[in-house]
Design an enzyme around this catalytic site. Structure first.
Site, PDB file in Angstrom:
ATOM      1  NE  ARG A  63      41.531  30.080  31.665  1.00  0.00           N
ATOM      2  CZ  ARG A  63      41.646  29.088  32.552  1.00  0.00           C
ATOM      3  NH1 ARG A  63      41.927  29.349  33.817  1.00  0.00           N
ATOM      4  NH2 ARG A  63      41.460  27.832  32.186  1.00  0.00           N
ATOM      5  NE  ARG A  88      35.809  27.618  37.735  1.00  0.00           N
ATOM      6  CZ  ARG A  88      37.006  27.407  37.221  1.00  0.00           C
ATOM      7  NH1 ARG A  88      37.811  28.423  36.965  1.00  0.00           N
ATOM      8  NH2 ARG A  88      37.436  26.187  36.963  1.00  0.00           N
ATOM      9  CG  HIS A 158      41.183  31.953  40.525  1.00  0.00           C
ATOM     10  ND1 HIS A 158      42.049  32.547  39.644  1.00  0.00           N
ATOM     11  CD2 HIS A 158      41.443  30.627  40.473  1.00  0.00           C
ATOM     12  CE1 HIS A 158      42.798  31.612  39.083  1.00  0.00           C
ATOM     13  NE2 HIS A 158      42.453  30.433  39.571  1.00  0.00           N
ATOM     14  CG  ASP A 203      49.540  26.275  40.777  1.00  0.00           C
ATOM     15  OD1 ASP A 203      48.949  26.965  41.639  1.00  0.00           O
ATOM     16  OD2 ASP A 203      48.967  25.420  40.072  1.00  0.00           O
ATOM     17  CD  GLU A 262      44.245  31.879  42.466  1.00  0.00           C
ATOM     18  OE1 GLU A 262      43.512  31.034  43.010  1.00  0.00           O
ATOM     19  OE2 GLU A 262      45.040  31.589  41.554  1.00  0.00           O
TER      20      GLU A 262
HETATM   21  C1  BG6 Z   1      44.851  28.234  40.233  1.00  0.00           C
HETATM   22  C2  BG6 Z   1      45.404  26.881  40.567  1.00  0.00           C
HETATM   23  O1  BG6 Z   1      44.249  28.778  41.344  1.00  0.00           O
HETATM   24  O2  BG6 Z   1      43.878  28.106  39.194  1.00  0.00           O
HETATM   25  C3  BG6 Z   1      46.032  26.282  39.319  1.00  0.00           C
HETATM   26  O3  BG6 Z   1      46.328  26.988  41.645  1.00  0.00           O
HETATM   27  C4  BG6 Z   1      44.995  26.237  38.204  1.00  0.00           C
HETATM   28  O4  BG6 Z   1      46.512  24.987  39.620  1.00  0.00           O
HETATM   29  C5  BG6 Z   1      44.418  27.620  37.988  1.00  0.00           C
HETATM   30  O5  BG6 Z   1      45.602  25.763  37.014  1.00  0.00           O
HETATM   31  C6  BG6 Z   1      43.353  27.706  36.896  1.00  0.00           C
HETATM   32  O6  BG6 Z   1      42.333  26.815  37.135  1.00  0.00           O
HETATM   33  P1  BG6 Z   1      41.153  26.672  36.088  1.00  0.00           P
HETATM   34  O7  BG6 Z   1      40.254  25.580  36.617  1.00  0.00           O
HETATM   35  O8  BG6 Z   1      40.453  27.991  36.024  1.00  0.00           O
HETATM   36  O9  BG6 Z   1      41.795  26.301  34.772  1.00  0.00           O
END
Ligand code: BG6
Length: 289
Positions: A63, A88, A158, A203, A262
């Site tokens: 994360r 990932r 991302h 978002d 992103e």
């Molecule tokens: C973003 C999405 O790119 O990633 C969101 O637009 C999403 O909707 C976020 O919640 C995080 O995604 P993840 O799978 O890493 O929890």
């Protein structure tokens, strides 16, 4: 095993990573996902955000930093298909690590299809991630179709950016551009005047835009400049209070410290490659004062 220059140190905790420390910057890159976790130019603060609650275990998304989403973006088509694809959570191989005369460090990571990837997505491919750690961080993500049939895919770098307070930053570059508002269901494009400000869960998927963006952070007295090539989508995300609380690997109070901008090809901008073709998306991240 690949010989590393003195600017690169390998560490083998639960997840293997490389720390790069040269005269321009310091960075940390995990082999899982060719995932840049941290980038700190000399004399500057951290540019990338990561959660203190992030897991660092095999097969679990990290994360923060720069997860690479491939071959799909967003929810998978079944519970077996992980959100944002398998790249990932799959280990890449580091096949190049060297310094150039200007003191920047260049690394290349590779991933090719395997039984595990074909079980989720039945296409032969070769992915390479070329990362330059200099005063600017440059990432080039290349996908080649190594099979004998066309395939379509989505992709995203991302990127989680570290900010002093999401409620006080703004994102310039997408003024008046149409976007799909995923918080509102994402069905029909809408637009908003002026720079983006964060006042609630955000978002947004902007399609058909190659624009550079800039995060202006008055408290850190810096701007982060985000430039891209061959990326037609930009996604802007902050989970705000309730969504942050729902995510087990995201601290409840951490959401003001990050915004994601992103660089992607997603949704209407998904790509198709014929056999033998390849596509390269490039992201450049730098700090301006
Ligand atoms: C973003 C999405 O790119 O990633 C969101 O637009 C999403 O909707 C976020 O919640 C995080 O995604 P993840 O799978 O890493 O929890």
């Amino acid at each position: 095993m690949l010989e590393l220059p003195s600017t690169v140190t390998r560490s083998s905790d639960t997840l293997e990573s490389l720390t790069i420390c040269n005269r321009h910057a310091r960075a940390r890159i995990f082999l899982q996902g060719a995932h840049v976790l941290s980038f700190r130019p000399v004399g500057e603060g951290e540019v990338l955000w990561s959660s203190v609650r992030s897991q660092f275990s095999p097969g679990k998304p990290i994360r923060g930093g720069i997860p690479i989403c491939f071959p799909w973006f967003g929810a998978g088509s079944s519970p077996a298909h992980p959100a944002h694809g398998f790249a990932r959570t799959t280990s890449f191989e580091c096949v190049r690590a060297e310094d150039s005369a200007d003191g920047a460090t260049h690394l290349r990571f590779r991933l090719v299809d395997s039984e595990a990837t074909r079980a989720l997505w039945p296409h032969p491919f070769a992915a390479s991630v070329d990362i330059t750690v200099g005063a600017t961080l440059v990432i080039a993500f290349t996908i080649a179709n190594t099979g004998d049939a066309p395939f379509s895919f989505e992709e995203a770098l991302h990127t989680y950016f570290d900010v002093a307070d999401a409620r006080r930053v703004s994102v310039a570059g997408l003024e008046d551009a149409p976007f799909l508002d995923k918080v509102a269901g994402g069905a029909t494009p809408t637009s908003a005047p002026g720079p983006i400000r964060f006042e609630a869960e955000t978002d947004r998927v902007y399609n058909a835009t190659t624009a550079s963006t800039r995060i202006d952070d008055p408290d850190l007295v810096r701007s982060i400049v985000i430039e891209k090539e061959a990326s037609n989508s930009t996604v802007v995300w902050n989970p705000w209070v309730a969504k942050a609380a729902r995510m087990p690997d995201f601290g409840d109070d951490e959401w003001p410290g990050m915004v994601c901008v992103e660089s992607a090809n997603a949704g209407a901008d998904r790509l198709t490659l014929q056999p033998g073709e390849s596509h390269k998306l490039v992201l450049r991240v730098g700090v301006r004062r």
